[in-house]
Motif scaffolding. Sequence first.
Motif, PDB file in Angstrom:
ATOM      1  N   ASP A 173     -15.964 -21.618 -12.922  1.00 26.00           N
ATOM      2  CA  ASP A 173     -14.980 -22.492 -12.282  1.00 26.00           C
ATOM      3  C   ASP A 173     -13.642 -22.384 -12.998  1.00 26.00           C
ATOM      4  OD1 ASP A 173     -17.096 -23.326 -10.773  1.00 26.00           O
ATOM      5  OD2 ASP A 173     -17.413 -25.172 -11.881  1.00 26.00           O
ATOM      6  N   ILE A 174     -12.554 -22.491 -12.233  1.00 24.98           N
ATOM      7  CA  ILE A 174     -11.231 -22.688 -12.817  1.00 24.98           C
ATOM      8  C   ILE A 174     -10.580 -23.854 -12.093  1.00 24.98           C
ATOM      9  CG2 ILE A 174     -10.859 -20.321 -13.597  1.00 24.98           C
ATOM     10  CD1 ILE A 174      -9.308 -19.748 -11.081  1.00 24.98           C
ATOM     11  N   PRO A 175      -9.774 -24.645 -12.792  1.00 25.44           N
ATOM     12  CA  PRO A 175      -9.130 -25.789 -12.142  1.00 25.44           C
ATOM     13  C   PRO A 175      -8.204 -25.331 -11.023  1.00 25.44           C
ATOM     14  CG  PRO A 175      -8.957 -25.914 -14.538  1.00 25.44           C
ATOM     15  CD  PRO A 175      -9.446 -24.547 -14.220  1.00 25.44           C
ATOM     16  N   GLY A 176      -8.075 -26.173 -10.012  1.00 26.22           N
ATOM     17  CA  GLY A 176      -7.139 -25.887  -8.938  1.00 26.22           C
ATOM     18  C   GLY A 176      -7.843 -25.625  -7.628  1.00 26.22           C
TER      19      GLY A 176
ATOM     20  N   THR B  42      -9.545 -20.193 -19.349  1.00 26.11           N
ATOM     21  CA  THR B  42     -10.956 -20.328 -19.013  1.00 26.11           C
ATOM     22  C   THR B  42     -11.842 -19.811 -20.133  1.00 26.11           C
ATOM     23  OG1 THR B  42     -10.325 -19.982 -16.730  1.00 26.11           O
ATOM     24  CG2 THR B  42     -12.662 -19.794 -17.246  1.00 26.11           C
ATOM     25  N   ALA B  43     -11.429 -18.717 -20.791  1.00 35.14           N
ATOM     26  CA  ALA B  43     -12.259 -18.166 -21.851  1.00 35.14           C
ATOM     27  C   ALA B  43     -12.416 -19.127 -23.001  1.00 35.14           C
ATOM     28  CB  ALA B  43     -11.648 -16.851 -22.351  1.00 35.14           C
TER      29      ALA B  43
ATOM     30  N   VAL C  40     -17.249 -22.376 -19.654  1.00 38.51           N
ATOM     31  CA  VAL C  40     -17.328 -20.959 -19.336  1.00 38.51           C
ATOM     32  C   VAL C  40     -18.152 -20.213 -20.361  1.00 38.51           C
ATOM     33  CG1 VAL C  40     -15.999 -18.837 -19.083  1.00 38.51           C
ATOM     34  CG2 VAL C  40     -15.167 -20.945 -18.071  1.00 38.51           C
ATOM     35  N   THR C  41     -17.876 -20.469 -21.642  1.00 31.60           N
ATOM     36  CA  THR C  41     -18.549 -19.704 -22.680  1.00 31.60           C
ATOM     37  C   THR C  41     -20.037 -19.963 -22.700  1.00 31.60           C
ATOM     38  OG1 THR C  41     -18.017 -21.475 -24.239  1.00 31.60           O
ATOM     39  CG2 THR C  41     -16.509 -19.624 -24.151  1.00 31.60           C
ATOM     40  N   GLN C  42     -20.463 -21.111 -22.224  1.00 38.36           N
ATOM     41  CA  GLN C  42     -21.889 -21.381 -22.190  1.00 38.36           C
ATOM     42  C   GLN C  42     -22.591 -20.546 -21.138  1.00 38.36           C
ATOM     43  OE1 GLN C  42     -22.151 -25.584 -21.559  1.00 38.36           O
ATOM     44  NE2 GLN C  42     -21.598 -26.102 -23.668  1.00 38.36           N
TER      45      GLN C  42
END
Length: 565
Positions: free
Chosen positions: A28-31, A230-231, A236-238
């Motif tokens: 996911d990324i915001p927006g 995001t990184a 995300v990292t999980q």
Amino acid sequence: MHETLAPLRTPLTHYLRLLWGTPPPLHDIPGALDTTRPFMSNLGLHLPQQQRGVRGVLAERMYFASVAHAAAHRAFPATPHQVGSLKPLQRVLVGLLEDARAEALALREMPGLLRLWGPLHDTGPDDGGEVRVLLARLARALLDADYQDPHPWIAKARQLCRDGALAQPASLRQAASLLGHDIGQMRLQFDARNWVATPAYRDDNAHLWLQDDAADEPQTAELSEGARATAQADTVTQRIDTGAEHVTALRERPAQPEQSPSPPPELQARPPRRYREWDRLIAAYRPEWSTVIDSSVPTPEPGADQGTPAGISTALQHLLRASQAEHPVRLRAQRHGDSLDLDAVIERALARRRGEIGEHGVHLQTRRRRHDMAVLLLLDLSRSISQPSPEHPAGLLPLLRDAAELLAQAIERQGDRCAIHGFRSAGRRDVRYLRFKDFKEPMTPAITARLASVPGDCSTRLGAALRHATTLACAERADHRLVIVLTDGEPYDIDIHDPRYLLEDARRAALEAASHRVAVGGVNLLGDDAAGRMAQVFGHRRHVAAKRLQDLPDALRGLYERIAT
């Protein structure tokens, strides 16, 4: 109410697995999709959390179109471009042409994807002639052959693509430069700051570019501002399944490029070539990672030529004659033919009403014209090919040589061109590529002597050899270009400990060859024992087994037909 990504994550993952077998991780990324575009990084595919203004089936279509487009880029990867002196509009055009190339190759294998992507291209001539509109119209024109657009700039872009602009990175870049220059000549203004990819399902194409100040380290996951944010996020990292320690190892590479060992003096006729390599653990390419040393095998002193069984040679020749790649050519308005040409019938009726006198053919003839083919036989010359076994006390090398000689003779008797090359490796910096016979050389006893003079040795870095073979095949002017790999099993090399690493890289190299219109197939000389592993590289339809020389014609019958047409 906004449609969100969360409930679609599992269906999208299964969909990608069905398409290409190896789905990238989804993040996911915001927006929302109307303001934020998807993007790809080494961490996977990043999608906006929401979609404003669309609901239900249309929202799902947008997400499925996004992941299918990203999967097309991964299945048919592009060579990363240097920004260089390209202007912002030219960079956008490079991305648009790369999108068209990836989708066209995907549609060749899965035509049904047009029903997914096509309805999302809704910009047409009535929407105006601004740059952003022209770019959207061009994207539609390159996807849908039935779309009609009167703009001469669109027509020029289509013609460039028909002439092969998408076949090579250099020609694609040149086409983007020409089209960008034409926009400038039309005095149209391009707002680079507010530009977003169109249509909305396409990603931002940041993955296509190498940073000028980081040419040696393009594998880092941070490809754009969104990717960097995001990184760093825990959510995300999980989800990363590639192993953080492998990403860290890449970032800690020495700043100085590694030096390849100098080849022996007799092998220095051609400069070494470096090729990228796919690392499945980080889901990214390592640029200029493997070094291929290309050399021609000298002709040894004259010796006895054992020859090959005449019966097998005849059977193989009949096989290739029956499997010649042909395509139909329709001749219209003929006086004699197989069926009526309805257009010619109508034209004849109209001519008679106009009072015209003359002969008007009304039949349709269908003829078949044979394609011109260039076939490159790539031989696995690793040490394992010489290891004795109960079935092959002298190893598989004699069978490999006889198979290559038979194939070359039969192919050339049909009027096609054939080259015989081999490879072996001792680590990524020492991939030896040996040329026994090039395309312009006829099959002679000297070629047979060269084949008999080289023993099996070292390891099997198939991906690097396949990329070099693809480069050489692309240089041949032919309707069909084929690379047939003759091997005894799966890739292996001394500096690799992950059993799937070189298999995945070889599979990528085969997909890259397909993107350059070079078909790749494999003949496994161990029989069915290694068929499952090598089918992962070539595909089940392009891989056969032949334990004995007598099995070769039957094994090649289906393979040759499938990859030569």
